[in-house]
Motif scaffolding. Structure first.
Motif, mmCIF file in Angstrom:
data_model
loop_
_atom_site.group_PDB
_atom_site.id
_atom_site.type_symbol
_atom_site.label_atom_id
_atom_site.label_comp_id
_atom_site.label_asym_id
_atom_site.label_seq_id
_atom_site.Cartn_x
_atom_site.Cartn_y
_atom_site.Cartn_z
ATOM 1 N N ALA A 81 0.650 -1.326 -0.124
ATOM 2 C CA ALA A 81 -0.028 -0.067 -0.082
ATOM 3 C C ALA A 81 1.042 1.099 0.022
ATOM 4 O O ALA A 81 0.638 2.357 -0.869
ATOM 5 C CB ALA A 81 -0.906 -0.066 1.216
ATOM 6 N N GLU A 82 1.921 1.170 0.614
ATOM 7 C CA GLU A 82 2.730 2.488 0.920
ATOM 8 C C GLU A 82 3.607 2.544 -0.507
ATOM 9 O O GLU A 82 3.701 3.540 -0.949
ATOM 10 C CB GLU A 82 3.874 1.971 2.036
ATOM 11 C CG GLU A 82 4.940 3.142 2.231
ATOM 12 C CD GLU A 82 6.020 2.877 2.972
ATOM 13 O OE1 GLU A 82 7.054 3.265 3.059
ATOM 14 O OE2 GLU A 82 5.581 1.741 4.041
ATOM 15 N N GLU A 84 2.447 1.960 -3.574
ATOM 16 C CA GLU A 84 1.532 2.384 -4.513
ATOM 17 C C GLU A 84 0.884 3.485 -4.073
ATOM 18 O O GLU A 84 0.225 4.079 -4.622
ATOM 19 C CB GLU A 84 0.455 1.340 -4.395
ATOM 20 C CG GLU A 84 0.944 0.090 -5.097
ATOM 21 C CD GLU A 84 -0.460 -1.042 -5.078
ATOM 22 O OE1 GLU A 84 -1.380 -0.845 -4.694
ATOM 23 O OE2 GLU A 84 0.014 -2.064 -5.600
ATOM 24 N N ASP A 86 -1.026 4.543 -1.361
ATOM 25 C CA ASP A 86 -2.294 4.628 -0.901
ATOM 26 C C ASP A 86 -2.277 4.743 0.498
ATOM 27 O O ASP A 86 -1.191 4.319 1.384
ATOM 28 C CB ASP A 86 -2.840 3.031 -1.062
ATOM 29 C CG ASP A 86 -3.082 2.642 -2.592
ATOM 30 O OD1 ASP A 86 -3.424 3.690 -3.383
ATOM 31 O OD2 ASP A 86 -3.288 1.502 -3.051
ATOM 32 N N ARG A 88 -4.412 3.765 2.977
ATOM 33 C CA ARG A 88 -4.993 2.951 3.516
ATOM 34 C C ARG A 88 -4.735 1.523 2.999
ATOM 35 O O ARG A 88 -4.889 1.394 1.976
ATOM 36 C CB ARG A 88 -6.648 3.248 4.009
ATOM 37 C CG ARG A 88 -7.126 4.323 4.672
ATOM 38 C CD ARG A 88 -8.582 4.470 4.728
ATOM 39 N NE ARG A 88 -9.141 3.149 5.452
ATOM 40 C CZ ARG A 88 -9.197 3.325 6.793
ATOM 41 N NH1 ARG A 88 -8.818 4.182 7.490
ATOM 42 N NH2 ARG A 88 -9.767 2.352 7.375
ATOM 43 N N VAL A 89 -4.485 0.427 4.068
ATOM 44 C CA VAL A 89 -4.230 -0.620 3.653
ATOM 45 C C VAL A 89 -5.601 -1.573 3.514
ATOM 46 O O VAL A 89 -6.483 -1.502 4.379
ATOM 47 C CB VAL A 89 -3.285 -1.602 4.639
ATOM 48 C CG1 VAL A 89 -3.177 -2.931 4.256
ATOM 49 C CG2 VAL A 89 -2.155 -0.825 5.227
ATOM 50 N N HIS A 93 -4.439 -5.336 -1.035
ATOM 51 C CA HIS A 93 -2.991 -5.228 -0.829
ATOM 52 C C HIS A 93 -2.934 -6.541 -0.178
ATOM 53 O O HIS A 93 -1.609 -6.983 -0.342
ATOM 54 C CB HIS A 93 -2.794 -4.071 0.203
ATOM 55 C CG HIS A 93 -3.133 -2.714 -0.768
ATOM 56 N ND1 HIS A 93 -4.120 -1.722 0.182
ATOM 57 C CD2 HIS A 93 -2.610 -2.081 -1.640
ATOM 58 C CE1 HIS A 93 -4.048 -0.664 -0.883
ATOM 59 N NE2 HIS A 93 -3.225 -0.885 -1.741
#
Length: 230
Positions: A81-82, A84, A86, A88-89, A93
């Motif tokens: 997630a990080e 990409e 984003d 929030r997870v 993900h």
């Protein structure tokens, strides 16, 4: 919460408001830390979608059934997630994390094979590169014999070589499916890789005995032979 290669723990926080420029990357830059070299330790719950932890637990139950494995999926999902961007997870993900973790285990299993296991894997890989479907034991054995001679390895009988193929299935490296009965009434199988051929080749080419094997050329030779026979 992250940990540096030196074992120092530190906390990084980022505002979840999409309109705020205080991104996770900016937070790392502010403390002069290289994100790629740090290990994720803990995640505050307000960045997790409600279905994330149950899904991590479900995947872990299917695998080793341990909380440690669930945490591994959670960490990997957070890292994805990080990467990409984003904030929030989410479930997507976690699914990606589980797929990557499974692929890593398959690669590790391939790396630890014996020479005979590598030969069986290489033969299946060459057949898939050649576009062969419904790969049967006799097809694998024909390639296996040539490869054994090429790398100067002991050649097993077809039945023993098939045992190595079944072992590869047990390790989730290839998929073995029972088909119609064999010509002598025994069990017959078809085989296929569980990873891309390029992944298997990368592992095999790192094995010293396979350095001289040109998988693309062997696949083309096999394909030309089949076209000639056809």
């Amino acid at each position: 919460m992250y940990e540096t290669p030196a074992g120092e723990e530190f906390e990084i926080s980022a505002n979840l408001d999409d309109n705020d420029d205080n991104s996770l990357a900016d937070s790392f830059e502010a403390i002069d830390a290289d994100r790629s070299e740090c290990t994720l330790l803990r995640i505050h719950s307000n960045v997790l979608s409600e279905d994330v932890i149950p899904l991590c637990a479900a995947y872990a139950a299917q695998d080793k059934g341990s909380a440690r494995q669930a945490i591994k999926y959670l960490r990997k999902a957070a890292a994805i997630a990080e990467s990409e961007g984003d904030s929030r997870v989410g479930e997507e993900h976690v699914r990606t994390a589980q797929g990557e973790a499974e692929r890593e285990l398959i690669i590790e299993g391939m790396e630890q094979l014996t020479t005979q296991g590598h030969l069986a894997l290489a033969a299946v890989t060459i057949l898939e590169l050649g576009g062969h479907s419904e790969i049967r034991t006799r097809d694998v054995y024909d390639i296996y014999k040539s490869l054994s001679d090429h790398i100067d390895a002991d050649r097993l009988a077809q039945r023993r070589m098939r045992d190595h193929l079944i072992e590869l299935d047990m390790l989730s490296i290839i998929r073995a499916r029972k088909s119609a009965s064999g010509s002598v009434g025994g069990e017959a199988y078809t085989f296929e890789l569980r990873v891309e051929p390029s992944t298997a080749i990368d592992v095999l080419e790192a094995v010293s005995r396979f350095e001289s094997v040109d998988f693309d050329d062997l696949a083309k030779e096999w394909l030309n032979e089949q076209q000639t026979l056809g």
